[in-house]
Design a protein around this motif. Structure first.
Motif, mmCIF file in Angstrom:
data_model
loop_
_atom_site.group_PDB
_atom_site.id
_atom_site.type_symbol
_atom_site.label_atom_id
_atom_site.label_comp_id
_atom_site.label_asym_id
_atom_site.label_seq_id
_atom_site.Cartn_x
_atom_site.Cartn_y
_atom_site.Cartn_z
ATOM 1 N N LEU A 1 0.819 -1.209 0.000
ATOM 2 C CA LEU A 1 0.000 0.000 0.000
ATOM 3 C C LEU A 1 0.858 1.266 0.000
ATOM 4 C CD1 LEU A 1 -2.799 -1.183 2.429
ATOM 5 C CD2 LEU A 1 -2.982 -0.866 -0.051
ATOM 6 N N SER A 2 2.000 1.228 0.695
ATOM 7 C CA SER A 2 2.908 2.373 0.648
ATOM 8 C C SER A 2 3.443 2.562 -0.769
ATOM 9 C CB SER A 2 4.060 2.169 1.635
ATOM 10 O OG SER A 2 5.026 3.197 1.513
ATOM 11 N N ALA A 3 3.836 1.459 -1.414
ATOM 12 C CA ALA A 3 4.310 1.555 -2.796
ATOM 13 C C ALA A 3 3.213 2.101 -3.697
ATOM 14 C CB ALA A 3 4.776 0.185 -3.288
ATOM 15 N N ALA A 4 1.995 1.579 -3.548
ATOM 16 C CA ALA A 4 0.886 2.038 -4.384
ATOM 17 C C ALA A 4 0.590 3.513 -4.161
ATOM 18 C CB ALA A 4 -0.359 1.194 -4.088
ATOM 19 N N LEU A 5 0.595 3.943 -2.908
ATOM 20 C CA LEU A 5 0.329 5.343 -2.596
ATOM 21 C C LEU A 5 1.370 6.252 -3.229
ATOM 22 C CD1 LEU A 5 -0.984 7.693 -1.034
ATOM 23 C CD2 LEU A 5 0.336 6.976 0.978
ATOM 24 N N HIS A 6 2.649 5.935 -3.045
ATOM 25 C CA HIS A 6 3.698 6.808 -3.558
ATOM 26 C C HIS A 6 3.744 6.791 -5.078
ATOM 27 C CE1 HIS A 6 5.129 6.546 0.673
ATOM 28 N NE2 HIS A 6 5.474 7.790 0.424
ATOM 29 N N PHE B 1 10.141 0.612 2.869
ATOM 30 C CA PHE B 1 10.492 -0.206 1.709
ATOM 31 C C PHE B 1 9.484 -0.005 0.576
ATOM 32 C CE2 PHE B 1 12.851 -3.499 4.504
ATOM 33 C CZ PHE B 1 14.036 -2.780 4.389
ATOM 34 N N GLY B 2 8.220 0.231 0.918
ATOM 35 C CA GLY B 2 7.240 0.522 -0.114
ATOM 36 C C GLY B 2 7.590 1.775 -0.882
ATOM 37 N N ARG B 3 8.033 2.796 -0.167
ATOM 38 C CA ARG B 3 8.451 4.032 -0.846
ATOM 39 C C ARG B 3 9.692 3.786 -1.698
ATOM 40 N NH1 ARG B 3 10.074 9.318 2.581
ATOM 41 N NH2 ARG B 3 11.821 7.931 3.086
ATOM 42 N N VAL B 4 10.628 2.974 -1.199
ATOM 43 C CA VAL B 4 11.816 2.640 -1.987
ATOM 44 C C VAL B 4 11.422 1.940 -3.282
ATOM 45 C CG1 VAL B 4 13.867 1.167 -2.044
ATOM 46 C CG2 VAL B 4 13.397 2.551 -0.024
ATOM 47 N N LEU B 5 10.488 0.999 -3.213
ATOM 48 C CA LEU B 5 10.039 0.303 -4.412
ATOM 49 C C LEU B 5 9.393 1.268 -5.405
ATOM 50 C CD1 LEU B 5 8.576 -2.929 -2.781
ATOM 51 C CD2 LEU B 5 10.576 -2.799 -4.268
ATOM 52 N N ALA B 6 8.617 2.202 -4.880
ATOM 53 C CA ALA B 6 8.015 3.208 -5.761
ATOM 54 C C ALA B 6 9.093 4.021 -6.463
ATOM 55 C CB ALA B 6 7.093 4.120 -4.958
ATOM 56 N N ASP B 7 10.123 4.421 -5.737
ATOM 57 C CA ASP B 7 11.209 5.187 -6.340
ATOM 58 C C ASP B 7 11.954 4.368 -7.387
ATOM 59 O OD1 ASP B 7 10.640 7.410 -4.790
ATOM 60 O OD2 ASP B 7 12.165 6.973 -3.277
ATOM 61 N N LEU B 8 12.150 3.083 -7.112
ATOM 62 C CA LEU B 8 12.856 2.223 -8.060
ATOM 63 C C LEU B 8 12.051 2.049 -9.346
ATOM 64 C CD1 LEU B 8 15.323 0.305 -8.483
ATOM 65 C CD2 LEU B 8 13.867 -1.535 -7.589
ATOM 66 N N VAL B 9 10.778 1.741 -9.196
ATOM 67 C CA VAL B 9 9.925 1.537 -10.365
ATOM 68 C C VAL B 9 9.800 2.820 -11.182
ATOM 69 C CG1 VAL B 9 7.530 1.073 -11.060
ATOM 70 C CG2 VAL B 9 8.654 -0.401 -9.366
ATOM 71 N N ALA B 10 9.727 3.955 -10.507
ATOM 72 C CA ALA B 10 9.589 5.241 -11.205
ATOM 73 C C ALA B 10 10.891 5.730 -11.814
ATOM 74 C CB ALA B 10 9.043 6.281 -10.232
ATOM 75 N N ALA C 1 18.347 3.715 -8.709
ATOM 76 C CA ALA C 1 18.780 2.493 -9.379
ATOM 77 C C ALA C 1 19.182 1.459 -8.335
ATOM 78 C CB ALA C 1 19.955 2.798 -10.305
ATOM 79 N N ASP C 2 19.533 0.271 -8.789
ATOM 80 C CA ASP C 2 19.900 -0.795 -7.852
ATOM 81 C C ASP C 2 21.043 -0.371 -6.931
ATOM 82 O OD1 ASP C 2 17.978 -2.331 -9.028
ATOM 83 O OD2 ASP C 2 19.348 -3.779 -9.947
ATOM 84 N N VAL C 3 21.961 0.411 -7.461
ATOM 85 C CA VAL C 3 23.112 0.822 -6.666
ATOM 86 C C VAL C 3 22.698 1.702 -5.493
ATOM 87 C CG1 VAL C 3 23.629 2.900 -8.010
ATOM 88 C CG2 VAL C 3 25.476 1.673 -6.843
ATOM 89 N N ASP C 4 21.524 2.316 -5.557
ATOM 90 C CA ASP C 4 21.050 3.215 -4.506
ATOM 91 C C ASP C 4 20.212 2.501 -3.451
ATOM 92 O OD1 ASP C 4 22.059 5.544 -5.934
ATOM 93 O OD2 ASP C 4 20.374 5.234 -7.313
ATOM 94 N N LEU C 5 19.936 1.219 -3.649
ATOM 95 C CA LEU C 5 19.050 0.499 -2.742
ATOM 96 C C LEU C 5 19.695 0.283 -1.376
ATOM 97 C CD1 LEU C 5 17.726 -2.210 -5.226
ATOM 98 C CD2 LEU C 5 16.386 -0.359 -4.203
ATOM 99 N N PRO C 6 18.864 0.102 -0.326
ATOM 100 C CA PRO C 6 19.408 -0.139 1.004
ATOM 101 C C PRO C 6 19.826 -1.583 1.236
ATOM 102 C CG PRO C 6 17.028 -0.084 1.104
ATOM 103 C CD PRO C 6 17.402 0.276 -0.306
ATOM 104 N N LEU C 7 19.516 -2.471 0.290
ATOM 105 C CA LEU C 7 19.901 -3.872 0.374
ATOM 106 C C LEU C 7 20.464 -4.307 -0.972
ATOM 107 C CD1 LEU C 7 16.787 -5.324 2.229
ATOM 108 C CD2 LEU C 7 19.116 -5.314 3.134
ATOM 109 N N PRO C 8 21.365 -5.282 -0.980
ATOM 110 C CA PRO C 8 21.859 -5.789 -2.257
ATOM 111 C C PRO C 8 20.779 -6.599 -2.971
ATOM 112 C CG PRO C 8 22.682 -7.138 -0.461
ATOM 113 C CD PRO C 8 21.985 -5.967 0.181
#
Length: 433
Positions: free
Chosen positions: A42-47, A376-385, A389-396
């Motif tokens: 839901l956080s990903a969907a909202l963002h 993490f939902g917001r991170v996924l939204a940023d990645l999809v948008a 990029a992968d290099v900016d993620l908080p996890l490998p």
């Protein structure tokens, strides 16, 4: 939910109604399909919707059906593991990035609550991690030192301060984390759902994804009532994952956790228990958590499943523990009980996966779902948008790996907790002080 009072208990009784949603019927198209209507999805969907993307959320049951609607409601910062262990496991740069993200995650939760007017009993007065004996106090001293080295607003309380903060002399000290707080967890999930709908997302409940297929540059997700065609897929199902991504379920072991709530306490009693309205839990391996809700009910929880013979064992444990911690409230009747599943990884760290081309997922929240799931939902939204990029993620980016001896671990978690709670009744000298 599903006519089961032990699935969501008090939270279902006291949460605002779920947002309007119906099962998917026919064919639909979206930029992004989100699978799972918990905090992450839901956080990903909202963002994403706020940024103008066309988003469809597919939920197999109801909003907040999984861990998002069953947990204790502690909005904690960080992870279960100590801060210094995170960069040691992930590397300095990424580890500190994850700690910074999750250290600020409770603020994100409370900001979303305020921005969208989510009625979820939010209290941002901090949490108390309570030390059981000298061993527990030593553990908290390490945690305090490691967080303070990173500038976090945490403070170690001595035994007298802990007694004033909790209302019980049971603990050798406590770590007060000013970043954290409590919410009504199912109400928060439902509020995120309403906010996502208001931003333009589409939400379908009762729509489990039973199949997924790649069609050219898009993905087709199939439910019993229809299909969704999308460019991206976010899998946000964690411990409640079913087909068609069994690899997520295979990498986590289920840890059962239950909560039991008293009837509302009188004003006199309420003033003697957690007077600062912090949520609390202790340092034992089979831990105890406790907090108040907005009506003054005391919610006490621990590891275990309320089924079979274990239900009476855990219920009796809750009564004994309440009497030891707060004798003045020891005979207040219980009015609700419920339990759910926590997704545990082998090292207690979450995972990020690219399950296929443009199919992404976080999993393995290890009992820290509210703030990390939202972040993490917001991170996924940023990645999809395309904002990161992968290099900016908080996890490998890692491939799912089955957890070793999963069935044995799950049996040990459930049976072990029952044995500990049963043993405390028969060997009271070893029980919680």
């Amino acid at each position: 939910m599903n006519n089961d009072p032990r699935s969501h208990g008090l939270w279902e009784r006291t949460a605002p109604p779920a947002p309007d949603a119906v099962p998917l019927r026919g064919e639909a198209r979206a930029d992004v399909a989100v699978v799972g209507a918990g905090y992450t999805g839901l956080s990903a969907a909202l963002h994403l919707a706020k940024a103008g993307a066309r988003v469809t959320v597919l939920e197999g049951e109801a909003v907040g059906f999984g861990g998002s609607g069953r947990n204790v409601g502690l909005v904690n910062a960080g992870l279960w593991v100590k801060p210094d262990l995170v960069p040691a496991a992930l590397g300095l740069e990424r580890g500190e990035r994850l700690l910074a993200l999750l250290g600020a995650a409770p603020r994100l939760v409370f900001d979303l609550v305020a921005e969208h007017g989510i009625a979820c009993e939010a209290v941002s007065e901090g949490t108390l991690h309570c030390a059981v004996g000298n061993k527990g106090l030593s553990d908290l001293e390490d945690r305090a030192r490691q967080w303070q080295a990173r500038g976090a607003p945490v403070r170690l309380l001595d035994a007298a301060e802990a007694a004033r903060a909790t209302g019980t002399p049971a603990y050798a000290g406590a770590l007060l984390d000013a970043r954290a707080g409590t919410i009504q967890p199912l109400a928060y999930a439902r509020g995120l759902g309403r906010a996502a709908l208001a931003a333009g997302a589409v939400l379908h409940t009762g729509s489990p994804v039973v199949g997924v297929a790649e069609e050219g540059s898009r993905w087709r997700l199939t439910t019993p009532g229809g299909t969704v065609s999308a460019e991206w897929v976010i899998v946000a199902t964690n411990a409640y994952t079913r087909a068609p991504w069994p690899e997520i379920r295979a990498e986590i072991a289920h840890l059962p956790y239950f909560n039991i709530a008293t009837a509302p306490l009188s004003d006199n009693l309420r003033g003697t228990i957690l007077p600062g309205r912090q949520g609390a839990w202790d340092t034992k391996a089979v831990l105890t958590s406790f907090r108040l809700d907005a009506a003054g009910r005391l919610v006490i929880g621990s590891v275990g499943a309320l089924r079979g013979t274990a239900a009476s064992v855990h219920r009796a444990w809750a009564r004994r523990t309440l009497r030891k911690l707060y004798p003045q409230a020891g005979d207040v009747p219980f009015e609700a009980e419920w339990y759910g599943k926590i997704g545990m990884t082998a090292d207690a760290l979450p995972r990020f996966h690219r399950l296929a081309r443009r199919v992404v997922a976080f999993s393995g929240y290890n009992g820290r779902g509210i703030a990390p799931g939202t972040a993490f939902g917001r991170v996924l939204a940023d990645l999809v948008a395309g904002r990161i990029a992968d290099v900016d993620l908080p996890l490998p980016v890692t491939a799912p790996e089955p957890i070793g001896f999963r069935a044995v671990r799950e049996l040990a978690y459930e049976a072990g907790a029952q044995a500990v709670h049963w043993g405390e009744a028969r060997f009271p000298g070893r029980a919680l002080p």
